[in-house]
Every structure is written in structure tokens, then in C-alpha cells.
Design a protein around this motif. Structure first.
Motif, PDB file in Angstrom:
ATOM      1  N   GLY A  77       0.817  -1.212   0.000  1.00 12.13           N
ATOM      2  CA  GLY A  77       0.000   0.000   0.000  1.00 12.13           C
ATOM      3  C   GLY A  77       0.846   1.255   0.000  1.00 12.13           C
ATOM      4  O   GLY A  77       0.599   2.193  -0.768  1.00 12.13           O
ATOM      5  N   GLU A  81       1.042   4.156  -2.942  1.00 12.20           N
ATOM      6  CA  GLU A  81       0.799   5.560  -2.588  1.00 12.20           C
ATOM      7  C   GLU A  81       2.034   6.409  -2.859  1.00 12.20           C
ATOM      8  O   GLU A  81       1.930   7.542  -3.347  1.00 12.20           O
ATOM      9  CB  GLU A  81       0.378   5.660  -1.123  1.00 12.20           C
ATOM     10  N   ALA A 117      -3.355   2.220  -6.048  1.00  8.14           N
ATOM     11  CA  ALA A 117      -3.708   3.540  -5.531  1.00  8.14           C
ATOM     12  C   ALA A 117      -4.134   4.439  -6.676  1.00  8.14           C
ATOM     13  O   ALA A 117      -3.542   4.407  -7.760  1.00  8.14           O
ATOM     14  CB  ALA A 117      -2.519   4.158  -4.795  1.00  8.14           C
ATOM     15  N   THR A 123      -6.752   3.341  -1.145  1.00  6.66           N
ATOM     16  CA  THR A 123      -5.784   2.376  -1.656  1.00  6.66           C
ATOM     17  C   THR A 123      -6.288   0.965  -1.379  1.00  6.66           C
ATOM     18  O   THR A 123      -6.733   0.661  -0.278  1.00  6.66           O
ATOM     19  CB  THR A 123      -4.413   2.592  -0.996  1.00  6.66           C
ATOM     20  N   THR A 125      -5.360  -3.064  -1.237  1.00  6.09           N
ATOM     21  CA  THR A 125      -4.251  -4.009  -1.143  1.00  6.09           C
ATOM     22  C   THR A 125      -4.802  -5.423  -1.096  1.00  6.09           C
ATOM     23  O   THR A 125      -5.934  -5.641  -0.657  1.00  6.09           O
ATOM     24  CB  THR A 125      -3.376  -3.769   0.107  1.00  6.09           C
TER      25      THR A 125
END
Length: 160
Positions: A77, A81, A117, A123, A125
Motif C-alpha cells: 500500500g 501511494e 492507488a 488504496t 491491497t
């Protein structure tokens, strides 16, 4: 959706894509840039094979790496990002895993974590257990899954 269709969809939506890769070593970016005209939507790719590279290039926190390890949804994640933050893309996919050979009881060969993202969105995952099918097969499967996640991300962005 084929890679060419994915790129066409991104272009139609005005979406730039970037990748953040560890175990795939740039295979996702290569699959995207194998298609002529991909420069219209592929903004950049980060290959961050070491923990230090993940920290320096993507801003992954040392604390996250220490607490969860590089092969974790938390790191995936932060990688996705960070790729968005360090690029002009609107959609980023990340890949980190154990391609093999080897692994451990807690992180077996074939475990790959992904991040997706999008600017202005949450986001996503996930972890996929590809199994001990050999390094090349795990890496190819991870590449293909990352491309699938990008196609799903484009669908989600189109619905906004």
C-alpha cells in the motif's frame, strides 16, 4: 482486457499510470511499454528491490518495513501511494513478494502482495498465494495480476 486495451482505456480516460515493483523487477512496466504508443499513458516505473530503495524512492516507512516486512499488504500500500506521490500519474500499482526459490513458514514462496492507488481514492491491497511454481512462473503470474488490477482501477475511475 489485453494490455493494449488497458492502454487504450487509460488514454480514453486521460489517466497516466505508474508502477512500483519489487519481485517483478520492472516486468509490469515492460509489459505496458511493449505496446507502441504506451508513452501516452505510462508515466514512469519504479524498481525498488531493496528496502532502502523502497524508502528512498517511494517513501515507505522504515517502521512499516520493520513491523510487517517487505512482503506485506502494508508495504504494498505504501509503495503504491508513494509511486503516486512521486509521479504525475493518477493510477499506480505495486508488487512485492517472494518469487523463490525459498521462502519461510511465515512467508512462503509464491506469496505476492499488491497495492493499487488512485488519486483521490482509497488504496486497495491484497495478497495472492501463487504457490511454489518456480521463480519465473511466480513473477509472470504477479505481472499478469498487476495488469489485471490496473484494468480494474481504470473501471473504478471511470465510474467516478
Amino acid at each position: 482486457m489485453t494490455v493494449a486495451e488497458l492502454l487504450d482505456q487509460a488514454k480514453a480516460q486521460g489517466v497516466m499510470i505508474c508502477t512500483a515493483e519489487s519481485c517483478t523487477g520492472g516486468m509490469v512496466a515492460a509489459a505496458l511499454t511493449d505496446i507502441p504508443g504506451s508513452s501516452a499513458v505510462v508515466e514512469r516505473g519504479f524498481v525498488t528491490y531493496t528496502n532502502l530503495a523502497k524508502q528512498q524512492m517511494l517513501g515507505v516507512h522504515a517502521e512499516t518495513l520493520a513491523a510487517h516486512g517487505a512482503v506485506s499488504e502494508q508495504v504494498a500500500g505504501e509503495m503504491a501511494e508513494g509511486a503516486l506521490k512521486h509521479s504525475d500519474a493518477q493510477l499506480a500499482v505495486s508488487v512485492t513478494g517472494i518469487a523463490g526459490p525459498g521462502g519461510s513458514e511465515f512467508k512462503p514462496e509464491g506469496r505476492v502482495c499488491f497495492g493499487l492507488a488512485a488519486k483521490g481514492g482509497p488504496t486497495h491491497t491484497e495478497t495472492v498465494e501463487f504457490g511454489a511454481q518456480g521463480r519465473s512462473n511466480v513473477r509472470c503470474a504477479a505481472r499478469d495480476h498487476a495488469l489485471y488490477l490496473l484494468s480494474q482501477g481504470l473501471v473504478t475511475l471511470a465510474q467516478k
